[in-house]
Design a protein around this motif. Structure first.
Motif, PDB file in Angstrom:
ATOM      1  N   ALA A 124       0.830  -1.207   0.000  1.00 31.87           N
ATOM      2  CA  ALA A 124       0.000   0.000   0.000  1.00 31.87           C
ATOM      3  C   ALA A 124       0.861   1.253   0.000  1.00 31.87           C
ATOM      4  N   HIS A 125       0.385   2.269  -0.688  1.00 26.80           N
ATOM      5  CA  HIS A 125       1.006   3.587  -0.556  1.00 26.80           C
ATOM      6  C   HIS A 125       0.853   4.076   0.884  1.00 26.80           C
ATOM      7  N   ALA A 126       1.712   5.012   1.266  1.00 25.48           N
ATOM      8  CA  ALA A 126       1.590   5.624   2.580  1.00 25.48           C
ATOM      9  C   ALA A 126       0.178   6.190   2.756  1.00 25.48           C
ATOM     10  N   THR A 127      -0.318   6.146   3.980  1.00 27.28           N
ATOM     11  CA  THR A 127      -1.689   6.595   4.252  1.00 27.28           C
ATOM     12  C   THR A 127      -1.924   8.009   3.761  1.00 27.28           C
ATOM     13  N   VAL A 128      -0.979   8.906   4.006  1.00 24.03           N
ATOM     14  CA  VAL A 128      -1.166  10.291   3.593  1.00 24.03           C
ATOM     15  C   VAL A 128      -1.297  10.392   2.075  1.00 24.03           C
ATOM     16  N   VAL A 129      -0.589   9.542   1.331  1.00 25.84           N
ATOM     17  CA  VAL A 129      -0.671   9.560  -0.131  1.00 25.84           C
ATOM     18  C   VAL A 129      -2.047   9.081  -0.592  1.00 25.84           C
ATOM     19  N   ARG A 130      -2.517   7.984  -0.026  1.00 27.47           N
ATOM     20  CA  ARG A 130      -3.823   7.467  -0.420  1.00 27.47           C
ATOM     21  C   ARG A 130      -4.926   8.491  -0.153  1.00 27.47           C
ATOM     22  N   GLU A 131      -4.903   9.077   1.024  1.00 23.00           N
ATOM     23  CA  GLU A 131      -5.958  10.026   1.374  1.00 23.00           C
ATOM     24  C   GLU A 131      -5.865  11.306   0.552  1.00 23.00           C
ATOM     25  N   GLN A 132      -4.632  11.765   0.298  1.00 20.91           N
ATOM     26  CA  GLN A 132      -4.487  13.005  -0.459  1.00 20.91           C
ATOM     27  C   GLN A 132      -4.890  12.828  -1.913  1.00 20.91           C
ATOM     28  N   ARG A 133      -4.582  11.671  -2.494  1.00 20.26           N
ATOM     29  CA  ARG A 133      -4.990  11.433  -3.882  1.00 20.26           C
ATOM     30  C   ARG A 133      -6.504  11.371  -4.014  1.00 20.26           C
ATOM     31  N   GLU A 134      -7.157  10.753  -3.053  1.00 23.57           N
ATOM     32  CA  GLU A 134      -8.621  10.702  -3.092  1.00 23.57           C
ATOM     33  C   GLU A 134      -9.207  12.104  -3.028  1.00 23.57           C
ATOM     34  N   ASP A 135      -8.661  12.948  -2.149  1.00 19.99           N
ATOM     35  CA  ASP A 135      -9.168  14.310  -2.027  1.00 19.99           C
ATOM     36  C   ASP A 135      -8.870  15.123  -3.286  1.00 19.99           C
ATOM     37  N   TRP A 136      -7.683  14.968  -3.828  1.00 21.38           N
ATOM     38  CA  TRP A 136      -7.318  15.691  -5.044  1.00 21.38           C
ATOM     39  C   TRP A 136      -8.218  15.292  -6.210  1.00 21.38           C
ATOM     40  N   ASN A 137      -8.496  14.012  -6.346  1.00 19.99           N
ATOM     41  CA  ASN A 137      -9.334  13.536  -7.456  1.00 19.99           C
ATOM     42  C   ASN A 137     -10.736  14.121  -7.380  1.00 19.99           C
ATOM     43  N   GLN A 138     -11.243  14.348  -6.178  1.00 18.01           N
ATOM     44  CA  GLN A 138     -12.598  14.870  -6.031  1.00 18.01           C
ATOM     45  C   GLN A 138     -12.665  16.391  -6.063  1.00 18.01           C
ATOM     46  N   PHE A 139     -11.605  17.057  -5.606  1.00 20.34           N
ATOM     47  CA  PHE A 139     -11.701  18.500  -5.374  1.00 20.34           C
ATOM     48  C   PHE A 139     -10.551  19.281  -6.006  1.00 20.34           C
ATOM     49  N   ALA A 140     -10.046  18.815  -7.135  1.00 21.67           N
ATOM     50  CA  ALA A 140      -8.910  19.491  -7.767  1.00 21.67           C
ATOM     51  C   ALA A 140      -9.211  20.954  -8.064  1.00 21.67           C
ATOM     52  N   SER A 141     -10.431  21.262  -8.473  1.00 23.52           N
ATOM     53  CA  SER A 141     -10.756  22.651  -8.810  1.00 23.52           C
ATOM     54  C   SER A 141     -10.733  23.550  -7.585  1.00 23.52           C
ATOM     55  N   GLU A 142     -11.151  23.013  -6.429  1.00 23.09           N
ATOM     56  CA  GLU A 142     -11.104  23.825  -5.213  1.00 23.09           C
ATOM     57  C   GLU A 142      -9.668  24.029  -4.744  1.00 23.09           C
ATOM     58  N   TRP A 143      -8.824  23.006  -4.895  1.00 20.80           N
ATOM     59  CA  TRP A 143      -7.398  23.184  -4.593  1.00 20.80           C
ATOM     60  C   TRP A 143      -6.809  24.289  -5.473  1.00 20.80           C
ATOM     61  N   ALA A 144      -7.199  24.325  -6.735  1.00 19.45           N
ATOM     62  CA  ALA A 144      -6.698  25.362  -7.638  1.00 19.45           C
ATOM     63  C   ALA A 144      -7.190  26.742  -7.201  1.00 19.45           C
ATOM     64  N   ASP A 145      -8.431  26.818  -6.737  1.00 20.98           N
ATOM     65  CA  ASP A 145      -8.937  28.097  -6.228  1.00 20.98           C
ATOM     66  C   ASP A 145      -8.158  28.544  -4.990  1.00 20.98           C
ATOM     67  N   LEU A 146      -7.868  27.606  -4.100  1.00 20.51           N
ATOM     68  CA  LEU A 146      -7.050  27.929  -2.927  1.00 20.51           C
ATOM     69  C   LEU A 146      -5.693  28.470  -3.360  1.00 20.51           C
ATOM     70  N   TYR A 147      -5.047  27.796  -4.286  1.00 23.27           N
ATOM     71  CA  TYR A 147      -3.750  28.251  -4.798  1.00 23.27           C
ATOM     72  C   TYR A 147      -3.856  29.697  -5.297  1.00 23.27           C
ATOM     73  N   ASP A 148      -4.919  29.993  -6.019  1.00 23.47           N
ATOM     74  CA  ASP A 148      -5.067  31.293  -6.663  1.00 23.47           C
ATOM     75  C   ASP A 148      -5.293  32.418  -5.672  1.00 23.47           C
ATOM     76  N   THR A 149      -5.805  32.106  -4.463  1.00 18.00           N
ATOM     77  CA  THR A 149      -6.105  33.168  -3.499  1.00 18.00           C
ATOM     78  C   THR A 149      -4.981  33.411  -2.499  1.00 18.00           C
ATOM     79  N   LEU A 150      -3.920  32.614  -2.534  1.00 20.68           N
ATOM     80  CA  LEU A 150      -2.837  32.800  -1.571  1.00 20.68           C
ATOM     81  C   LEU A 150      -2.152  34.144  -1.788  1.00 20.68           C
TER      82      LEU A 150
END
Length: 364
Positions: A124-150
């Motif tokens: 298995a991948h490290a737990t943090v990798v598995r969980e982060q990939r799942e979140d990224w796959n579902q919410f990539a657009s929101e991560w991009a919005d966060l990046y844009d507002t920093l």
């Protein structure tokens, strides 16, 4: 870099082939007899036991003759030069571990991520990798919005580096970082002056002690720590400092009682399996007077505590320094919640280790 470029960069990091695949396949092969060791006492290392041949665990701090889950512990200096080492250290100092192994003359080093990628699902991948990939796959657009507002380039680079690391466990993304936890919560842009400070998750008083040193003209400190043991240590540590109110409660979104694990040191946290029942309160109920600077590191309970602080945030507009690293979604959830109260907060991000832990989001 645009939001689209940011998203493409993250997708490329996930898709990139891992290095050392030949070594990884050799170690996974049945009957291989090369000396093989693991470094890092964690769930990832534990998951390798029985999956491939391991000769021991590398631990310079273990006493002579120590054994961990059936694996003998040895110091790094005792490693055979021909040994292969699997680096399962992901949370604090994976880069430093790699460098120490190189300095010790160990040339065959691979990460848990590289081993997992070569195993076709057997490891298995490290737990943090598995969980982060799942979140990224579902919410990539929101991560991009966060990046844009920093608010600054350092924050955007930090998000790009830390998120790529969390998605891949590739330590190359963290080579520009150092373990500097003594600087955590105290960036120059905070401009601390005459603050009313809330230390939520006060542990043994280490953060408050640093705050008092950096901001000697502070007005008041409120330290919240539900662990009796930790609170006693904090009171001893801070005995020479003035105007500190100690609150033996956990912060949340409602008053009541909840289970708490008080045996985990600085990682003590609210948890269903906790050994201690502690009192909860909200910041809005506990402190009637205005506050100007709130720090929170609550091992994943930050969003609950923020909800219980809404009046103070809305009325006082305090500076906020909030840990966002405990869950994959914390970056997004905390950013979204605070900005729902004050959309004009400027948002900064800084990171204080070489691994996935100790990322702080600041709101000014």
């Amino acid at each position: 870099m645009t939001k689209q470029d940011f998203s493409a960069m993250l997708d490329s990091a996930i898709a990139a082939p891992a290095a050392n695949q030949g070594l990884a396949r050799d170690l996974l092969a049945a009957g291989q007899d090369r000396p093989c060791y693991v470094i890092g006492r964690n769930a990832e290392a534990l998951g390798l036991i029985g999956r491939l041949r391991l000769d021991g665990i590398v631990d310079d701090f273990a006493p002579a003759g120590a054994v961990w889950n059936g694996l003998p512990a040895i110091g790094m200096a005792q490693l055979p030069p021909e040994a292969a080492v699997i680096n399962c250290s992901t949370s604090i100092s994976p880069v430093a571990v790699e460098q120490r192994l190189a300095d010790a003359g160990i040339q065959s080093v691979l990460s848990i991520q590289e081993l997992a990628q070569a195993s076709d699902g057997a490891i298995a991948h490290a737990t943090v990798v598995r969980e982060q990939r799942e979140d990224w796959n579902q919410f990539a657009s929101e991560w991009a919005d966060l990046y844009d507002t920093l608010a600054d380039e350092a924050s955007r680079q930090t998000l790009a580096d830390v998120l790529r690391y969390r998605l891949t466990a590739n330590a190359a993304f963290m080579r520009g970082y150092a373990v500097r936890t003594h600087e955590q919560y105290f960036e120059p842009f905070l401009d601390l002056r005459s603050e009313a400070f809330v230390d939520a998750g006060g542990f043994d008083g280490d953060t408050t002690e640093e705050f008092c040193r950096r901001c000697p003209d502070y007005r008041q400190v409120h330290l919240f720590e539900p662990s009796e043991r930790n609170l006693r240590a904090a009171k001893t540590r801070l005995a020479g400092h003035r105007d500190i109110a100690f609150h033996a409660k956990a912060l949340s979104d409602a008053a009541g009682q909840i289970a708490f694990d008080s045996e985990a040191g600085s990682a003590s946290a609210v948890t269903t399996g906790g050994s201690e029942l502690v009192e909860m309160t909200t910041l809005d109920e506990a402190i009637p007077d205005p506050v100007s600077f709130i720090k929170m590191d609550l091992e994943g309970w930050e969003i609950k505590a923020l909800a219980g602080s809404e009046r103070h945030i809305r009325q006082d507009r305090p500076k906020l320094a909030i840990a966002v690293y405990h869950r994959a979604s914390d970056f997004r959830d905390i950013w979204r919640y605070v900005r729902s109260i004050h959309p004009d907060y400027r948002v900064y991000l800084r990171h204080y280790t070489q691994g996935w832990s100790e990322t702080v989001m600041f709101f000014l």
